[in-house]
Design an enzyme around this catalytic site. Structure first.
Site, PDB file in Angstrom:
ATOM      1  N   GLU A  49     -32.294  36.326  50.604  1.00 33.82           N
ATOM      2  CA  GLU A  49     -31.646  37.252  51.512  1.00 33.82           C
ATOM      3  C   GLU A  49     -32.737  38.137  52.074  1.00 33.82           C
ATOM      4  OE1 GLU A  49     -27.484  38.385  50.085  1.00 33.82           O
ATOM      5  OE2 GLU A  49     -28.465  40.271  50.564  1.00 33.82           O
ATOM      6  N   ASP A  60     -26.738  51.350  52.363  1.00 36.30           N
ATOM      7  CA  ASP A  60     -27.761  51.153  51.344  1.00 36.30           C
ATOM      8  C   ASP A  60     -28.092  52.432  50.597  1.00 36.30           C
ATOM      9  OD1 ASP A  60     -28.610  48.324  51.466  1.00 36.30           O
ATOM     10  OD2 ASP A  60     -28.942  48.823  53.578  1.00 36.30           O
TER      11      ASP A  60
END
Lengths: 266, 400
Positions: A49, A60
């Protein structure tokens, strides 16, 4: 069959689970990303990823935010990320690459151009964090027409009716977010994850990856027992952050081998 | 007559708005959307909101004819909608009361907010104190330094102020951080967004709570001059005070609506916060699609404005739509022009305006000059300038 599907069916045949490490492209330096990608593969990654740095990574936690900031210092943008994938593909045609990022860099490039360049570079799947299924039907069709997979997140708060909507658009695999929060947040509750993954399996035959809270080999093992893939993001980025130019590769290798061993012990 | 009816069910204003968030936030927004739909026309809820606006905020805020300023400028008559006289000194309190009352009905004991200049943070801390809710305010570390008095006000009111060190350390980063808190604490937390941005239903909900400004203004103008103004002028950062006064006027023909963005050092320098005026590209940030200041890679660029409250790279999606359908016009005023208008209002009318509001005043002066004395320009005086005296003193090299 897409590269992502082939990997999952090959692993299934061997009775194994996928290990999917996440790194942010350009972290710690753009010159090291392709080398790091090859290192991930040689030390046990089934898929990678690759994070597209963004100035405002809302979903995040601090670890991946800092990775984005380090990459952005070197003006690391989507175009350069695609060039890296292209370089990686020169010597690796087997390992699927999933781009993970936010909608704005894609919209700034233009979705048609992005799809064409991503296809050409050898990208296999795209996970756009802030594109819920209702807002990206056209984009998904473009990806599908180009033979790329649309990876979607499912969260602990996703209702079954909504899961139904998501699995209709998702291809490749589903990414179950194992906790309420941002990437790299608190410890995951494995009993809860087990229950939710079992529920999701009633609604889809797609492989299920679990991530957002895999902190060490022990959690990786627990997750591997439940899911088809274990996604390790913040922990991987921490290892990169804590390294210098001399031990970067060996530190990443050490962590990857720990995780691989743990996952294969299931 | 065509009646303006926006947004659609999923929060779209034409191509703008929407719900662009990670899956982890979707259910929380859905819960909020359903609850707001339930209460937005509920007589009991609206009565409680109206009661607080009257008795706690001090509404209706008056409209004042700035005669000396009008004479000095020469041209149209300038009227001011006095949101600066509200409790806590700005329009922000209208919205925080609405959302806090909703939080209470949803059984959320904790509220969070982002703030730039600190006005929205103070307004949130204020209503949280009054309702006995825990309150956490995220503020860019740069803004914490620029707006020390407001930081102290929030603390006096019992709020926790968290300085945000990521990114450009300003309003947009505070918003990111508040979103991260919300996604982590969804079950007990209500996120009070301070402007007409963010994912649906926020742009609509904040507009509705601020619309009291325009609803009052329409009545008051009718009473004072027997008609509606020729133009309504308001400053635009995210755009909540402007949306509040514009919204009830959208269907009123003959009233120009003018949003004034922060021109910073001038549009040609790139150091500004005027995405609409500068024709910035369309993009996705903070849960909605809108005009956005960004680089060629789609990363958000740092903005500049003398006023922290306008220092935002995007703009509420409804403003983007009003620009596209040409119902509203958008212009930019530089730091220097805003400062001149600030001093002008202080000296001619005895009113110290907020630095944000001074942008609207500067443009109103420019417009008024080109108009005749029987024409009327209504400015939304969105906030008072007490919070800005340190900045103004610093610009004049004065230590307080």
């Amino acid at each position: 069959m897409s590269r992502i599907q082939s990997v999952f069916s090959a692993l299934k045949a061997q009775g194994k689970k996928a290990l999917i490490p996440y790194i942010t492209a350009g972290d710690p330096h753009p010159d090291q990303t392709v080398t790091l990608m090859h290192t991930l593969v040689s030390s046990g990654a089934d898929m990678i990823e690759l994070g597209v740095p963004f100035s405002d990574p809302m979903a995040d936690g601090p670890v991946i935010q800092r990775a984005s900031e380090r990459a952005l210092v070197h003006k690391m943008g989507l175009r350069k990320v695609l060039e890296m994938v292209k370089t990686f593909r020169e010597t690796n045609q087997a390992t699927p690459i999933v781009l993970m990022g936010y909608a704005n860099p894609i919209e700034a490039m233009g979705s048609a151009k992005f799809v064409a360049l991503a296809k050409e570079a050898g990208v296999d799947g795209v996970l756009t964090v802030d594109y819920p299924p209702e807002e990206c039907e056209a984009f998904n069709r473009e990806l599908a027409d180009a033979g790329m997979d649309s990876i979607f997140l499912l969260s602990p708060t996703t209702e079954p009716s909504r899961t139904e909507l998501i699995v209709k658009q998702a291809t490749g695999f589903l990414y179950y977010v194992s906790l309420k929060g941002v990437t790299g947040a608190a410890n995951l509750d494995i009993t809860e994850v087990k229950k939710r993954v079992a529920e999701i399996r009633k609604q889809t035959t797609l492989p299920i990856g679990v991530g957002f809270g895999v902190k060490d080999a022990a959690t990786a093992r627990e997750v591997a027992a439940i899911a088809d893939a274990v996604v390790v993001g913040s922990r991987m980025v921490l290892a990169i952050e804590g390294s210098d130019a001399n031990n970067l590769i060996s530190n990443v290798q050490t962590l990857m081998k720990e995780l691989r061993t743990a996952i294969d012990s299931v | 007559m065509k009646v303006y009816d926006m947004p659609d069910e999923r929060g779209h204003f034409g191509p703008f708005g929407g719900v662009f968030v990670a899956e982890t936030l979707v259910e929380a927004l859905e819960e909020l959307r359903v609850m707001y739909e339930k209460y937005r026309h509920d007589p009991e809820f609206l009565a409680e909101f109206a009661y607080d606006l009257k008795h706690f905020v001090g509404r209706p805020s008056p409209i004042y004819h700035a005669k000396r300023l009008s004479e000095k400028v020469g041209g149209a008559q300038i009227y001011l909608k006095r949101e600066d006289l509200n409790h806590t000194g700005a329009h922000k309190i209208n919205n925080t009361i609405g959302q806090a009352l909703l939080a209470k009905r949803m059984g959320k004991p904790r509220v969070i907010a982002e703030t730039g200049a600190g006005q929205h943070g103070v307004a949130t801390a204020t209503i949280a104190a009054r309702l006995g809710l825990e309150c956490v305010v995220y503020m860019g570390a740069e803004d914490v330094k620029r707006q020390a008095p407001n930081v102290f006000r929030m603390k006096l009111l019992g709020a926790t102020v968290v300085p945000v060190e990521s990114g450009s350390k300003t309003l947009k980063d505070a918003l990111n951080e508040a979103m991260r808190d919300w996604v982590t604490n969804i079950s007990n937390t209500f996120y009070i967004i301070g402007t007409v941005a963010g994912p649906h239903p926020y742009p609509m909900m904040v507009r509705d709570f601020q619309a009291v400004i325009g609803i009052e203004a329409k009545e008051q103008m009718q009473e004072m001059i027997g008609r509606q103004p020729d133009a309504v002028v308001a400053c635009v950062g995210g755009g909540s005070n402007a949306m509040g006064i514009f919204y009830p006027y959208i269907d009123v023909e003959g009233v120009r609506l003018i949003g004034v963005e922060a021109g910073g050092h001038g549009l040609h320098t790139g150091q500004h916060a005027a995405p609409l005026t500068a024709n910035s590209p369309i993009g996705v940030l903070h849960g909605n699609r809108t005009y956005l200041m960004q680089d060629e890679d789609g990363n958000i660029i740092e903005t500049h404005s003398i006023s922290a409250g306008l220092d935002y790279p995007g703009v509420g999606p409804e403003h983007a739509w009003l620009k596209d359908i040409k119902r509203a016009e958008y212009v930019a005023i530089t730091d220097d022009e805003a400062m001149a208008a600030f001093h002008n209002l202080c000296r001619t009318e005895g009113i110290i305006p907020a630095m944000e509001t001074s942008h609207a005043l500067a443009h109103a002066e420019k417009m008024a000059k080109t108009m005749s004395p029987d024409q009327v320009v209504l400015v939304n005086l969105s906030g008072r300038g007490d919070k800005d005296i340190n900045t103004v003193a610093r610009l004049a090299n004065i230590t307080l």
